[in-house]
Design a protein around this motif. Structure first.
Motif, short mmCIF file in Angstrom:
data_model
loop_
_atom_site.label_atom_id
_atom_site.label_comp_id
_atom_site.label_asym_id
_atom_site.label_seq_id
_atom_site.Cartn_x
_atom_site.Cartn_y
_atom_site.Cartn_z
N VAL A 138 -19.41 1.57 109.57
CA VAL A 138 -19.67 0.38 108.74
C VAL A 138 -18.84 -0.81 109.20
O VAL A 138 -19.36 -1.92 109.38
CB VAL A 138 -19.35 0.70 107.26
CG1 VAL A 138 -19.51 -0.56 106.40
CG2 VAL A 138 -20.25 1.82 106.75
N ALA A 139 -17.55 -0.59 109.39
CA ALA A 139 -16.61 -1.70 109.62
C ALA A 139 -16.11 -1.79 111.06
O ALA A 139 -15.25 -2.62 111.35
CB ALA A 139 -15.43 -1.58 108.66
N GLY A 140 -16.60 -0.92 111.95
CA GLY A 140 -16.13 -0.96 113.33
C GLY A 140 -14.65 -0.68 113.44
O GLY A 140 -14.10 0.15 112.71
N THR A 141 -13.98 -1.39 114.32
CA THR A 141 -12.56 -1.15 114.53
C THR A 141 -11.71 -1.59 113.34
O THR A 141 -10.52 -1.25 113.27
CB THR A 141 -12.07 -1.89 115.79
OG1 THR A 141 -12.38 -3.28 115.69
CG2 THR A 141 -12.74 -1.32 117.04
N ASP A 142 -12.29 -2.32 112.39
CA ASP A 142 -11.56 -2.69 111.18
C ASP A 142 -11.60 -1.60 110.13
O ASP A 142 -10.91 -1.69 109.10
CB ASP A 142 -12.15 -3.98 110.58
CG ASP A 142 -11.91 -5.20 111.46
OD1 ASP A 142 -10.86 -5.22 112.14
OD2 ASP A 142 -12.77 -6.09 111.49
N ALA A 197 -11.67 3.19 97.45
CA ALA A 197 -12.51 2.09 96.97
C ALA A 197 -12.17 0.76 97.64
O ALA A 197 -13.06 -0.08 97.85
CB ALA A 197 -12.38 1.96 95.45
N ASN A 198 -10.90 0.55 97.99
CA ASN A 198 -10.48 -0.73 98.55
C ASN A 198 -10.20 -0.67 100.05
O ASN A 198 -9.73 -1.66 100.64
CB ASN A 198 -9.24 -1.24 97.82
CG ASN A 198 -9.51 -1.49 96.35
OD1 ASN A 198 -10.54 -2.07 95.99
ND2 ASN A 198 -8.61 -1.04 95.48
N ALA A 199 -10.47 0.47 100.67
CA ALA A 199 -10.24 0.61 102.10
C ALA A 199 -11.43 0.05 102.88
O ALA A 199 -12.58 0.22 102.46
CB ALA A 199 -10.03 2.07 102.46
N PRO A 200 -11.20 -0.64 104.00
CA PRO A 200 -12.33 -1.17 104.78
C PRO A 200 -13.28 -0.06 105.22
O PRO A 200 -12.90 0.86 105.93
CB PRO A 200 -11.64 -1.81 105.99
CG PRO A 200 -10.24 -2.10 105.54
CD PRO A 200 -9.89 -0.99 104.59
N GLY A 201 -14.50 -0.14 104.75
CA GLY A 201 -15.49 0.88 105.05
C GLY A 201 -15.36 2.13 104.22
O GLY A 201 -16.17 3.06 104.36
N GLY A 202 -14.36 2.18 103.35
CA GLY A 202 -14.08 3.39 102.57
C GLY A 202 -15.19 3.81 101.62
O GLY A 202 -15.64 4.96 101.65
N PRO A 203 -15.67 2.91 100.75
CA PRO A 203 -16.73 3.31 99.81
C PRO A 203 -17.99 3.78 100.53
O PRO A 203 -18.60 4.79 100.14
CB PRO A 203 -16.99 2.02 99.02
CG PRO A 203 -15.72 1.24 99.13
CD PRO A 203 -15.20 1.54 100.50
N GLU A 204 -18.37 3.08 101.59
CA GLU A 204 -19.56 3.49 102.34
C GLU A 204 -19.34 4.84 103.03
O GLU A 204 -20.28 5.65 103.13
CB GLU A 204 -19.90 2.43 103.39
CG GLU A 204 -20.30 1.08 102.81
CD GLU A 204 -19.09 0.16 102.56
OE1 GLU A 204 -19.32 -1.03 102.29
OE2 GLU A 204 -17.95 0.64 102.66
#
Length: 353
Positions: free
Chosen positions: A123-127, A153-160
């Motif tokens: 979802v977020a690539g290297t981020d 919930a607040n981690a980059p790409g975490g919820p997905e």
């Protein structure tokens, strides 16, 4: 539904029930009739293909791994053999296949952490949230986030990532295996049980082959490896799925600055003979011809960010081809695009598309 109903065929071993071999012996007439029936129903009559999700590798393998194939992956320690094959399994189940991972090296929770990082990167690539932060989130105490969804919930790409795992979780099975107790028979029976339950046999990953015990055997290393690799090949044919196994290298080959080849694997003669595909992974910095480093000093750090995946054997297609993939080890993965190696490698000619 019986195992025979879903097209699973078993092989007779000393002491096994002969009824398990039902459907093993067929006349060519039977095969032709079965093929006609598949074509009449609009089904494929050839091998089924499991794309690996690594574009350059799938292109070289004419689509991916095939039913009935035994695939081996070797290479030095710490170069991401497990990470790469876990990505392959992930790609299979994300495409609505089923898979089972016999893990002699990692616990189930460690595999969950890796999959979370892989999905976050989708979802977020290297981020995307990395493995260090995922582990820290799991190890945090006194958190009010008491489930996976809320903890990431607040981690980059975490919820997905959590939602993606939930979507295929029932199709990916993890067997925490033991070098004392998880025998070939255990592997066989587990695959058969999953095939019976799910109505289709799963793609199989074993990490790693030399860890599989052969109880009551006084065989030497070479003979024991031969027994194991022969049976894994039997399983691939019996269940009509790819069986992928990571293989260990001889200790003497685990030195920096040299290129690992098939003969460096433990039990190499049996491995090379029985397998359909042999892949060897090396760090690019270690295997590129040194004039690329001497005259271009800036290449050194760049090459350390890539691995070279050599197709050493491919029974059904192109081999002796070198591909490269970029490491993203902070996320426990590789970039999946890849490309053919352009630089000259040690003892190799230049490969170009």
């Amino acid at each position: 539904m019986s195992v025979e109903d879903i097209g699973v065929v078993t092989s007779l071993r000393p002491g096994e029930d002969a009824s398990r071999t039902a459907g093993r012996l067929k006349s060519l007439s039977d095969v032709m009739s079965e093929t006609d029936e598949k074509l009449r129903l609009g089904h494929t009559a050839g091998a089924r293909v499991w794309p690996t999700g690594f574009g350059a590798l799938d292109l070289a393998l004419s689509g991916g791994f095939r039913s009935g194939e035994l695939v081996l992956l070797g290479g030095p320690q710490g170069l991401g053999k497990t990470a790469m094959m876990l990505q392959v399994l992930r790609n299979a189940v994300a495409a609505n296949r089923t898979a089972v991972f016999f893990s002699y090296e990692h616990g189930a929770h460690s595999i969950l952490e890796r999959l979370l990082a892989i999905e976050a990167a989708e979802v977020a690539g290297t981020d995307g949230v990395n493995l260090t932060k995922i582990r820290a989130a799991f190890e945090a105490r006194h958190s009010t986030a008491n489930n996976l969804a809320s903890r990431f919930a607040n981690a980059p790409g975490g919820p997905e990532a959590v939602r993606s795992l939930e979507a295929y979780a029932d199709r990916l099975h993890i067997h925490t295996s033991s070098g004392l107790h998880t025998t070939l028979e255990t592997i066989h029976d587990t695959i058969a049980e999953l095939a019976q339950r799910d109505g289709r046999a799963p793609m199989v990953l074993v990490d790693y082959l030399q860890k599989i015990p052969v109880p009551g055997s006084s065989l030497g290393e070479e003979e024991r490896v031969a027994t194991v690799v022969e049976r894994l090949k039997d399983f691939a044919l019996e269940f009509a799925v790819p069986v992928v196994s990571i293989v260990a290298a001889e200790k003497g080959s685990l030195v920096g600055g040299r290129r690992m080849r098939v003969h460096d694997l433990r039990g190499s003669s049996a491995l090379a003979y029985e397998s359909d595909i042999v892949l060897i992974i090396n760090e690019k910095y270690d295997v590129v011809a040194k004039h690329h480093l001497v005259y271009h000093l800036g290449n050194a750090e760049r090459f350390r960010q890539w691995v070279v995946l050599s197709i050493e054997k491919n029974r059904n297609g192109v081999d002796h081809l070198e591909l490269e993939f970029q490491k993203r080890f902070d996320q426990g993965r590789f970039e999946t695009e890849g490309r053919v190696v352009e630089e000259q490698l040690i003892e190799e000619r230049v490969f170009r598309e």
